[in-house]
Write a protein that holds these residues in place. Structure first.
Motif: not given
Length: 408
Positions: A144-150
């Motif tokens: 599973r792929h995850f991303e963090v955005y500011k």
């Protein structure tokens, strides 16, 4: 024995925690999939301290969100509602208005209109700037792929998204309050799962978020303080919380103007998460090598932890104690005793300060005619308190160490 009316009243009382159910909806079929339901940890911030609702049998309060942009549906079902004519004039509690007033302005009361709005997720992308990405291996779902955005409030669509997202705080963080979105010192970090939809395109599902306030630190520095961190229940247990915290660290550790990163009144669970991430980071530093750990805490540890990871001295000391316990042979009584005494000396420092102040107070009271004499805890009582403090702390440290062992 209870009379019939009392029994009937009791049967129409339900825990608001049991009645509430949440879902993150990715596709229309999810609406009817009860395996996706997750529950609140608390509901007193909406339904009062008793966390009870009167007037319904088999009550289900359905608060569903589209997984991406968090379009919101609120509805309820029940099999019976109290009739005040046979309940001594007592009416059923108002339920939906209490929840609705805590939500963002646009809420769907019809499941059909919600399903139409669900299509918005197909073209929706997270607001802000991608700062970090990672993958985890799930035994059931594979990689599973995850991303963090500011993001900030100037990002298109972020204000509306954040207003929907922050409502989760009410159910999972005690004494939660919504932050002032007009204060530009707030920084927002949002985590998403990037997944392939049924039609083969990429979509995003909300996983969790953190808010960080950038305080001023004399003379020309900043001190980011982590205020709110929440990973939604469907994503807990996969290590994504540690990844979110790591993403926040990565954003600040390279900045010369940042003095250190602090945390506002951390919960036990978040302190454990912070300990894990900080200990994983600090074990790579020379000052925290095994040969240095057995010599005891020193200023080089505080200096290097601050320079490399913006960890303050108090937290650096805590990390030292965790890593020192990890290399301590607890079956070796001398090693173990040396470690315990080292930690207890640190735990006893506040008490020693209190004792100095207490003795000053005693002298003042004695000098006043008729002054009362105050008795403090005896030496034996203090030793018992200190021993209990240590045992509770060691239990927490062992939980962090166990997680480190699994992750290595």
């Amino acid at each position: 024995m209870e009379d019939a009316i009392t029994t009937r009243f009791k049967n129409l009382i339900i825990s608001s925690n049991d009645a509430l159910e949440f879902k993150l909806i990715r596709k229309p079929d999810d609406v009817d999939d009860d395996k996706l339901i997750f529950k609140p940890e608390m509901s007193h911030q909406v339904f009062g301290d008793s966390e009870n609702i009167f007037g319904y049998r088999d009550l289900r309060i359905k608060l569903y969100y589209s997984a991406g942009c968090l379009e919101t549906y609120l509805g309820m079902t029940y099999t019976e509602k109290a009739d005040k004519s046979i309940c001594e004039g007592v009416e059923a509690d108002e339920v939906l208005p209490k929840v609705r007033e805590k939500l963002a302005s646009e809420v769907h009361s019809s499941i059909d209109s919600f399903l139409v709005a669900l299509k918005n997720d197909e073209s929706w992308a997270p607001p802000g700037t991608l700062i970090y990405s990672f993958s985890v291996n799930d035994k059931e779902k594979g990689q599973r792929h995850f991303e963090v955005y500011k993001a900030d409030m100037s990002c298109k669509g972020f204000k509306e998204y954040h207003e929907r997202l922050q409502t989760f705080l009410l159910w999972y963080i005690d004494a939660a309050s919504f932050i002032d979105i007009d204060d530009d010192q707030w920084h927002y970090f949002n985590m998403f799962e990037k997944y392939t939809s049924t039609v083969g395109s990429y979509q995003y599902a909300t996983v969790g978020f953190a808010t960080v306030y950038q305080y001023y630190a004399y003379p020309r520095h900043a001190r980011p303080r982590i205020a709110q961190v929440l990973v939604l229940p469907p994503f807990q247990g996969h290590g994504v919380g540690a990844q979110l915290l790591s993403a926040i660290y990565r954003e600040y550790v390279g900045r010369s103007e940042v003095k250190d990163i602090t945390v506002e009144d951390p919960s036990v669970d978040f302190q454990r998460l912070r300990d894990f991430v900080d200990a994983k980071n600090c074990q790579t530093l020379e000052s925290f090598s095994n040969k240095n750990l057995i010599q005891g805490f020193n200023k080089n540890m505080a200096i290097e932890a601050s320079a490399k990871f913006k960890i303050n001295k108090k937290q650096a000391r805590r990390v030292y104690e965790i890593l020192r316990l990890r290399i301590t042979d607890v079956s070796n009584e001398q090693q173990y005793q040396t470690y315990r005494l080292d930690v207890k000396r640190r735990l006893n420092v506040p008490y020693q300060r209190e004792q100095k102040n207490f003795k000053k107070l005693q002298r003042v009271l004695k000098s006043v005619e008729g002054g009362a004499i105050i008795d403090g805890p005896s030496a034996d009582q203090r030793m018992q308190i200190l021993d209990k403090q240590y045992r509770l702390l060691e239990e927490e440290y062992k939980r962090v160490i166990d997680r480190m062992e699994v992750s290595d």
